[in-house]
Design a protein around this motif. Structure first.
Motif, PDB file in Angstrom:
ATOM      1  N   ALA A 450      25.085  -3.860  -0.822  1.00 54.85           N
ATOM      2  CA  ALA A 450      25.923  -2.882  -1.517  1.00 54.85           C
ATOM      3  C   ALA A 450      27.245  -3.560  -1.868  1.00 54.85           C
ATOM      4  O   ALA A 450      28.184  -3.591  -1.083  1.00 54.85           O
ATOM      5  CB  ALA A 450      26.162  -1.658  -0.626  1.00 54.85           C
ATOM      6  N   ASP A 451      27.304  -4.137  -3.096  1.00 58.13           N
ATOM      7  CA  ASP A 451      28.466  -4.921  -3.504  1.00 58.13           C
ATOM      8  C   ASP A 451      29.386  -4.190  -4.474  1.00 58.13           C
ATOM      9  O   ASP A 451      30.379  -4.743  -4.936  1.00 58.13           O
ATOM     10  CB  ASP A 451      28.008  -6.237  -4.150  1.00 58.13           C
ATOM     11  N   GLY A 452      29.076  -2.941  -4.845  1.00 57.78           N
ATOM     12  CA  GLY A 452      29.923  -2.192  -5.771  1.00 57.78           C
ATOM     13  C   GLY A 452      29.679  -2.511  -7.227  1.00 57.78           C
ATOM     14  O   GLY A 452      30.349  -1.973  -8.097  1.00 57.78           O
ATOM     15  N   ASP A 453      28.675  -3.387  -7.527  1.00 60.04           N
ATOM     16  CA  ASP A 453      28.359  -3.744  -8.920  1.00 60.04           C
ATOM     17  C   ASP A 453      27.081  -3.008  -9.305  1.00 60.04           C
ATOM     18  O   ASP A 453      26.001  -3.300  -8.791  1.00 60.04           O
ATOM     19  CB  ASP A 453      28.169  -5.263  -9.038  1.00 60.04           C
ATOM     20  N   TRP A 454      27.203  -2.052 -10.204  1.00 60.66           N
ATOM     21  CA  TRP A 454      26.039  -1.246 -10.614  1.00 60.66           C
ATOM     22  C   TRP A 454      25.253  -2.014 -11.690  1.00 60.66           C
ATOM     23  O   TRP A 454      25.410  -1.816 -12.878  1.00 60.66           O
ATOM     24  CB  TRP A 454      26.503   0.110 -11.144  1.00 60.66           C
ATOM     25  N   ASN A 455      24.392  -2.938 -11.208  1.00 63.46           N
ATOM     26  CA  ASN A 455      23.650  -3.817 -12.109  1.00 63.46           C
ATOM     27  C   ASN A 455      22.222  -3.304 -12.299  1.00 63.46           C
ATOM     28  O   ASN A 455      21.873  -2.185 -11.918  1.00 63.46           O
ATOM     29  CB  ASN A 455      23.648  -5.249 -11.540  1.00 63.46           C
ATOM     30  N   ALA A 456      21.370  -4.178 -12.930  1.00 64.97           N
ATOM     31  CA  ALA A 456      19.987  -3.785 -13.216  1.00 64.97           C
ATOM     32  C   ALA A 456      19.197  -3.505 -11.938  1.00 64.97           C
ATOM     33  O   ALA A 456      18.347  -2.608 -11.894  1.00 64.97           O
ATOM     34  CB  ALA A 456      19.295  -4.885 -14.030  1.00 64.97           C
ATOM     35  N   THR A 457      19.459  -4.265 -10.844  1.00 66.31           N
ATOM     36  CA  THR A 457      18.754  -4.033  -9.574  1.00 66.31           C
ATOM     37  C   THR A 457      19.070  -2.643  -9.029  1.00 66.31           C
ATOM     38  O   THR A 457      18.180  -1.915  -8.581  1.00 66.31           O
ATOM     39  CB  THR A 457      19.164  -5.111  -8.555  1.00 66.31           C
ATOM     40  N   SER A 458      20.334  -2.243  -9.085  1.00 64.24           N
ATOM     41  CA  SER A 458      20.719  -0.914  -8.609  1.00 64.24           C
ATOM     42  C   SER A 458      20.083   0.179  -9.472  1.00 64.24           C
ATOM     43  O   SER A 458      19.647   1.215  -8.977  1.00 64.24           O
ATOM     44  CB  SER A 458      22.242  -0.777  -8.620  1.00 64.24           C
ATOM     45  N   GLN A 459      20.032  -0.056 -10.807  1.00 64.56           N
ATOM     46  CA  GLN A 459      19.420   0.936 -11.690  1.00 64.56           C
ATOM     47  C   GLN A 459      17.927   1.097 -11.393  1.00 64.56           C
ATOM     48  O   GLN A 459      17.393   2.212 -11.402  1.00 64.56           O
ATOM     49  CB  GLN A 459      19.638   0.532 -13.151  1.00 64.56           C
ATOM     50  N   ARG A 460      17.204  -0.039 -11.114  1.00 64.15           N
ATOM     51  CA  ARG A 460      15.773   0.068 -10.773  1.00 64.15           C
ATOM     52  C   ARG A 460      15.587   0.819  -9.463  1.00 64.15           C
ATOM     53  O   ARG A 460      14.638   1.603  -9.311  1.00 64.15           O
ATOM     54  CB  ARG A 460      15.160  -1.335 -10.677  1.00 64.15           C
ATOM     55  N   SER A 461      16.474   0.602  -8.498  1.00 68.56           N
ATOM     56  CA  SER A 461      16.338   1.297  -7.215  1.00 68.56           C
ATOM     57  C   SER A 461      16.534   2.806  -7.384  1.00 68.56           C
ATOM     58  O   SER A 461      15.817   3.600  -6.789  1.00 68.56           O
ATOM     59  CB  SER A 461      17.346   0.730  -6.217  1.00 68.56           C
ATOM     60  N   LEU A 462      17.503   3.235  -8.243  1.00 64.72           N
ATOM     61  CA  LEU A 462      17.682   4.668  -8.482  1.00 64.72           C
ATOM     62  C   LEU A 462      16.495   5.249  -9.249  1.00 64.72           C
ATOM     63  O   LEU A 462      16.119   6.401  -9.050  1.00 64.72           O
ATOM     64  CB  LEU A 462      18.988   4.898  -9.250  1.00 64.72           C
ATOM     65  N   THR A 463      15.875   4.420 -10.133  1.00 61.82           N
ATOM     66  CA  THR A 463      14.660   4.861 -10.824  1.00 61.82           C
ATOM     67  C   THR A 463      13.539   5.135  -9.821  1.00 61.82           C
ATOM     68  O   THR A 463      12.803   6.128  -9.936  1.00 61.82           O
ATOM     69  CB  THR A 463      14.224   3.787 -11.834  1.00 61.82           C
ATOM     70  N   LEU A 464      13.375   4.243  -8.796  1.00 65.56           N
ATOM     71  CA  LEU A 464      12.370   4.471  -7.755  1.00 65.56           C
ATOM     72  C   LEU A 464      12.669   5.752  -6.979  1.00 65.56           C
ATOM     73  O   LEU A 464      11.765   6.524  -6.653  1.00 65.56           O
ATOM     74  CB  LEU A 464      12.337   3.261  -6.801  1.00 65.56           C
ATOM     75  N   PHE A 465      13.945   5.987  -6.686  1.00 62.99           N
ATOM     76  CA  PHE A 465      14.299   7.208  -5.959  1.00 62.99           C
ATOM     77  C   PHE A 465      13.952   8.443  -6.789  1.00 62.99           C
ATOM     78  O   PHE A 465      13.422   9.422  -6.266  1.00 62.99           O
ATOM     79  CB  PHE A 465      15.792   7.186  -5.624  1.00 62.99           C
ATOM     80  N   ASN A 466      14.242   8.414  -8.106  1.00 61.90           N
ATOM     81  CA  ASN A 466      13.871   9.534  -8.970  1.00 61.90           C
ATOM     82  C   ASN A 466      12.361   9.774  -8.935  1.00 61.90           C
ATOM     83  O   ASN A 466      11.898  10.916  -8.931  1.00 61.90           O
ATOM     84  CB  ASN A 466      14.318   9.265 -10.411  1.00 61.90           C
ATOM     85  N   LYS A 467      11.573   8.690  -8.894  1.00 65.35           N
ATOM     86  CA  LYS A 467      10.116   8.801  -8.926  1.00 65.35           C
ATOM     87  C   LYS A 467       9.593   9.461  -7.658  1.00 65.35           C
ATOM     88  O   LYS A 467       8.763  10.377  -7.721  1.00 65.35           O
ATOM     89  CB  LYS A 467       9.503   7.398  -9.102  1.00 65.35           C
ATOM     90  N   TYR A 468      10.058   8.991  -6.474  1.00 66.16           N
ATOM     91  CA  TYR A 468       9.480   9.478  -5.221  1.00 66.16           C
ATOM     92  C   TYR A 468      10.204  10.722  -4.692  1.00 66.16           C
ATOM     93  O   TYR A 468       9.636  11.448  -3.873  1.00 66.16           O
ATOM     94  CB  TYR A 468       9.527   8.373  -4.165  1.00 66.16           C
ATOM     95  N   ALA A 469      11.439  10.996  -5.148  1.00 67.57           N
ATOM     96  CA  ALA A 469      12.143  12.181  -4.684  1.00 67.57           C
ATOM     97  C   ALA A 469      12.039  13.336  -5.668  1.00 67.57           C
ATOM     98  O   ALA A 469      12.466  14.439  -5.367  1.00 67.57           O
ATOM     99  CB  ALA A 469      13.621  11.856  -4.428  1.00 67.57           C
TER     100      ALA A 469
END
Length: 598
Positions: A450-469
């Motif tokens: 958690a480095d405070g940089d909202w990059n492509a990796t962070s966006q993919r992780s939120l996409t996974l959360f949207n999918k399973y949550a």
């Protein structure tokens, strides 16, 4: 109220605008002068107390203007410098290039240019905000022809990263450090056009305004140019133009536009709609007005086509009356037919545009009804909120009037606590991003730090959360709603995926260990190893028996007529050869009867 308004407008704001286009030792730039004029007009409309626009300055003129501007910033709350033109980076330091610079060698940079630190020094006395905007990241022609006096001296592409040391200081680049910006094919550069669109919006925080500028420039340049901002501000919003405080019930902001639109709709003329669009060039009603203009244009085209068809028919009748030649009559008939077809096409186009205008008008009425409904709901909610606050105040007063013993009851304490508003703890953008990334790591959707940089990796992780949550949060940014939804999850949400030979154990992948006689099968489960039974082949058994008999038998006499047998059959022993014990072809340790030739 008069005192409050006076304090809101007491801040003194000053700006210096410089645009250099006419370089004497380099090709002329087309847009910096236009950009400086456009941005200067924007600051004047924003109500700045002092806006000084200077074009095509030499080195001495630039130094004098910065010196004079530094004097005006001593009693200013907000100081802004905008520069458009060429810039250069030498050994990690950025310089602004005046129009009279020649820069034949890298050493001339120190004598003929103005360091960016000089501009920072000029805005330093401002009390609340110090802003430097550099549209100077263009492809620099001086760097290509400049002679190097020291091989180790670095001349970078674009400008170098700058980290201001003073608080409440921001430096905005037209392009990210190390990259170049586009001068643009239009009258103004994409960066200047985006600045004028977003910076003067009342009440819009500068950080968010520059974020909108970044999005517009990325789209306009095909994602080749990314503006960047260095420095930091505090937690409060810092708008370039303060939003005026509401002094009473606020009506619909679109009401005036709607009244003008309905007036133009009653006139139903081209002049009326063009006047409306000149006053309101953008927005919902502007799109409706453009549709009405298209409708009028279609009607004018139809009328012109009808008039042309009528003239063609009259010409045809005249030629027939005058007994014109057959060729002339056929030509006139063809012209009349073409005119009639054009009239029919114009009539169809008119019907299409009329249908579009009617549909747009229906959408307008529906949108106005929805806006009125939303306003009524908001007013009802405000009224309910005021009634609730009054009720809470009354209950609080009633509780204060009760005896002390009654006020100490647990139920009363619990009721007062329930009515008290909870404390708020607003987060900055960086803290919010780190918090969302930490929660994504906790629920198993993010493996990075958690480095405070909202990059492509962070966006993919939120996409996974949207999918399973089962949520639908915007993955392009970290939001408070997403943080609240993540905190509501007690454990892992995204499944743990392990490689072959490993299995999930809580939040870790552990290697699968099988007991003796078992191994990991294709289904990633332990299964028994099948036993291998020895297979005795009949041919091997027979060959061993023949070998033993041959070794036990006495040697055959060496005489003519002896035969030697093998896998290919039997044949006479060659001349000069005899039978004897030889090594087996496949197993040299065994001896068999074979042919020996000296």
């Amino acid at each position: 109220m008069s005192l409050a308004c006076g304090s809101a407008h007491a801040d003194r704001r000053v700006a210096l605008i410089i645009g250099n286009s006419a370089y004497k030792s380099a090709p002329k730039l087309s847009n910096p002068v236009n950009d400086a004029t456009l941005v200067g007009g924007m600051f004047k409309k924003a109500g700045f107390d002092s806006v000084d626009v200077r074009l095509d300055l030499s080195a001495s003129e630039m130094r004098r203007m910065l010196r004079e501007f530094a004097g005006r910033t001593r009693d200013a709350d907000m100081a802004v410098i905008y520069y458009a033109g060429h810039g250069i980076e030498l050994d990690g330091t950025n310089y602004l290039i005046p129009t009279d610079a020649t820069l034949e060698t890298d050493g001339d940079v120190l004598d003929e240019t103005i360091p960016v630190e000089r501009a920072l020094f000029a805005v330093e006395p401002a009390k609340q905000l110090r802003l430097i905007i550099l549209d100077a990241c263009r492809d620099n022609p001086f760097a290509k022809t400049m002679k190097r006096t020291l091989a180790s001296r670095a001349i970078g592409r674009g400008l170098a990263k700058v980290e201001p040391t003073s608080p409440n200081t921001m430096i905005a680049f037209a392009a990210k450090a190390g990259s170049t910006a586009s001068d643009g094919d239009a009258r103004n550069s994409p960066f200047a056009a985006a600045l004028v669109d977003h910076l003067p919006k009342p009440g819009l925080d500068l950080r968010k305004a520059f974020g909108f500028v970044r999005d517009d420039v990325l789209k306009a340049t095909g994602y080749k140019q990314e503006p960047y901002v260095y420095g930091s501000l505090g937690g409060d919003d810092v708008p370039l133009v303060v939003k005026p405080a509401a002094t009473g019930p606020q009506g619909n902001p679109q009401e005036a536009i709607r009244r003008d639109y309905e007036l133009a709709l009653q006139l139903a003329t081209r002049d009326g709609w063009e006047a409306f669009l000149s006053a309101y060039p953008d927005g919902f009603y502007a799109n409706l007005a453009k549709g009405q203009l298209n409708k009028i244009g279609a009607e004018e085209t139809r009328a012109a086509a009808e008039q042309k068809a009528r003239a063609a028919e009259q010409e045809k009748a005249r030629l027939i009356a005058e007994r014109a030649q057959k060729a002339e009559q056929e030509k006139a008939s063809a012209a009349a037919k073409a005119a009639e077809e054009a009239r029919i096409a114009a009539e169809k186009q008119k019907q299409i545009e009329q249908a579009k205008a009617e549909a747009a008008e229906r959408e307008r009425k529906a949108a106005e009804a929805a806006a009125a409904k939303a306003l009524a709901e908001k007013q009802a909610a405000d009224k309910a909120k005021a009634e609730l606050a009054a009720k809470q105040a009354a209950e609080k007063a009633e509780q204060a009037a009760k005896p002390a013993a009654d006020r100490q009851l647990p139920g009363a304490e619990q009721k007062v606590a329930a009515l008290s508003p909870g404390p708020t703890s607003p987060l900055s953008a960086a803290d919010l991003t780190k918090s969302v990334q930490s929660e994504l790591r906790r629920v198993g959707c993010l493996s990075a730090a958690a480095d405070g940089d909202w990059n492509a990796t962070s966006q993919r992780s939120l996409t996974l959360f949207n999918k399973y949550a089962g949520t639908q949060f915007d993955v392009k940014l970290a939001s408070v709603d997403a943080l609240d939804a993540l905190k509501a999850k007690p454990g892992r949400v995204c499944p743990l995926v392990c490689n072959f030979g490993f299995k999930a154990d809580g939040d870790q992948c552990v290697k699968i260990t099988c007991r003796a006689g078992y191994h990991v099968g294709d289904d990633n489960e332990c299964e028994k190893i099948p036993e291998k039974k020895p297979v005795v082949r009949e041919e091997s058994r027979r060959r061993d028996t023949d070998r033993k008999q041959t070794e036990a038998a006495p040697s055959a006499p060496q005489a003519s007529g002896q035969m030697v047998c093998g896998s290919a059959g039997c044949r006479p022993v060659s001349k000069g050869c005899r039978l004897g014990l030889v090594s087996h072809p496949s197993n040299p340790a065994n001896k068999i009867t074979g042919e020996i030739c000296n």
